[in-house]
Design a protein around this motif. Structure first.
Motif, PDB file in Angstrom:
ATOM      1  N   ASP A   1      27.984 -20.837  64.216  1.00 17.26           N
ATOM      2  CA  ASP A   1      29.033 -21.060  63.231  1.00 17.26           C
ATOM      3  C   ASP A   1      29.751 -22.379  63.488  1.00 17.26           C
ATOM      4  N   ALA A   2      30.109 -22.604  64.748  1.00 17.44           N
ATOM      5  CA  ALA A   2      30.855 -23.804  65.108  1.00 17.44           C
ATOM      6  C   ALA A   2      30.040 -25.064  64.834  1.00 17.44           C
ATOM      7  N   ALA A   3      28.741 -25.005  65.108  1.00 15.12           N
ATOM      8  CA  ALA A   3      27.881 -26.159  64.848  1.00 15.12           C
ATOM      9  C   ALA A   3      27.864 -26.497  63.368  1.00 15.12           C
ATOM     10  N   ARG A   4      27.824 -25.464  62.552  1.00 18.04           N
ATOM     11  CA  ARG A   4      27.830 -25.692  61.103  1.00 18.04           C
ATOM     12  C   ARG A   4      29.170 -26.245  60.642  1.00 18.04           C
ATOM     13  N   ILE A   5      30.254 -25.672  61.159  1.00 18.68           N
ATOM     14  CA  ILE A   5      31.593 -26.144  60.793  1.00 18.68           C
ATOM     15  C   ILE A   5      31.790 -27.593  61.207  1.00 18.68           C
ATOM     16  N   GLY A   6      31.329 -27.916  62.418  1.00 21.71           N
ATOM     17  CA  GLY A   6      31.543 -29.258  62.955  1.00 21.71           C
ATOM     18  C   GLY A   6      30.518 -30.292  62.535  1.00 21.71           C
ATOM     19  N   GLY A   7      29.518 -29.884  61.764  1.00 22.70           N
ATOM     20  CA  GLY A   7      28.515 -30.832  61.301  1.00 22.70           C
ATOM     21  C   GLY A   7      27.665 -31.394  62.428  1.00 22.70           C
ATOM     22  N   CYS A   8      27.355 -30.579  63.436  1.00 19.52           N
ATOM     23  CA  CYS A   8      26.528 -31.021  64.551  1.00 19.52           C
ATOM     24  C   CYS A   8      25.453 -29.974  64.813  1.00 19.52           C
TER      25      CYS A   8
END
Length: 270
Positions: free
Chosen positions: A50-57
């Protein structure tokens, strides 16, 4: 600690507090994790994926930053970069909605000041009835919320306006396509009230703030004898209550009396 795409960020922080700075340094999207209040709001609901998607990484960035802190992962094959997001055209249903049919909720200030907007968002979601939609204005894509509401029948559409400004829309697609809004016709309600005459408990929750109506109703049902029914007076159709009733084996008939008055008859299914 072994980590994977579905590992919660809060679990990582609990295992090693130094991970807070490691993740915060990945890019500007994660800098808010340095704030203990915002960290409490976000970390408990977000996984690495989820965090990777939110942060664009990519998830690889997390593994690289956390590896020196003693975190391990199963396979470097998980490092494969995700393809860039494809821009999608706004769904037809949203494009045809009139402005007055769009419920708008801006939670950017709540996030910035450390206030958890979850209950405020859930209250707004309950107003979605199939002929309207919720427009949630946020500073990031609310991936966990999208997942929660998807399981409850809500469709979503995400529109990134600019960095730190995201519009997320939620609506009930099946109902919008023509499915009935109420779970039972009015005549069923009247018949059931007559059937349970003398065996009714009454509960008025119109004066209660979210999420107290649902808590009060479920509390009454815990002690409701099988031969009795609960007659609830509510301000609106409680969308999030319906699946909980089904899980507990209760049936429901309802009658919409006016804009702010709905009668529910809840009884045990035979």
């Amino acid at each position: 600690m072994e980590i994977a795409a579905n590992t919660k960020i809060s679990a990582i922080f609990k295992a090693n507090p130094d991970a807070i700075e490691a993740i915060a340094s990945i890019n500007r999207h994660f800098e808010k994790l340095r704030n203990p209040i915002l960290r409490k709001i976000l970390a408990s609901r977000v996984t690495i994926a989820d965090a990777a998607r939110i942060g664009g990484c990519t998830e690889e960035e997390f593994y690289k930053r956390l590896e020196p802190l003693g975190f391990t992962y199963t396979s470097k094959a998980e490092y494969a970069a995700k393809p860039a997001a494809v821009a999608h055209q706004m769904p037809l249903f949203l494009g045809q909605l009139q402005q007055e049919s769009m419920i708008e909720l801006d939670v950017c200030e709540d996030i910035a000041t450390g206030n958890d907007p979850f209950l405020k968002i859930m209250d707004a979601v309950e107003q979605v009835n199939g002929s309207n939609a919720l427009k949630l204005i946020n500073s990031f894509e609310p991936t966990p919320l999208i997942s929660i509401l998807q399981k409850r029948g809500y469709t979503s559409y995400v529109e990134e306006i600019k960095p730190d400004l995201v519009h997320t829309y939620f609506w009930l697609e099946k109902i919008a396509a023509g499915a009935p809004v109420t779970p039972a016709p009015v005549i069923d309600f009247n018949v059931m009230v007559n059937d349970y005459e003398g065996r009714l408990r009454h509960l008025d929750v119109r004066h209660l703030e979210m999420p107290q109506p649902m808590i009060a109703i479920l509390g009454e049902l815990e002690t409701l004898p099988p031969q009795e029914a609960l007659h609830v007076t509510h301000r609106k159709v409680p969308q999030f209550l319906l699946p909980k009733l089904q899980e507990r084996g209760f049936a429901l008939a309802l009658k919409e009396v006016g804009p702010n008055e709905v009668h529910l008859l809840i009884y045990k299914e035979n």
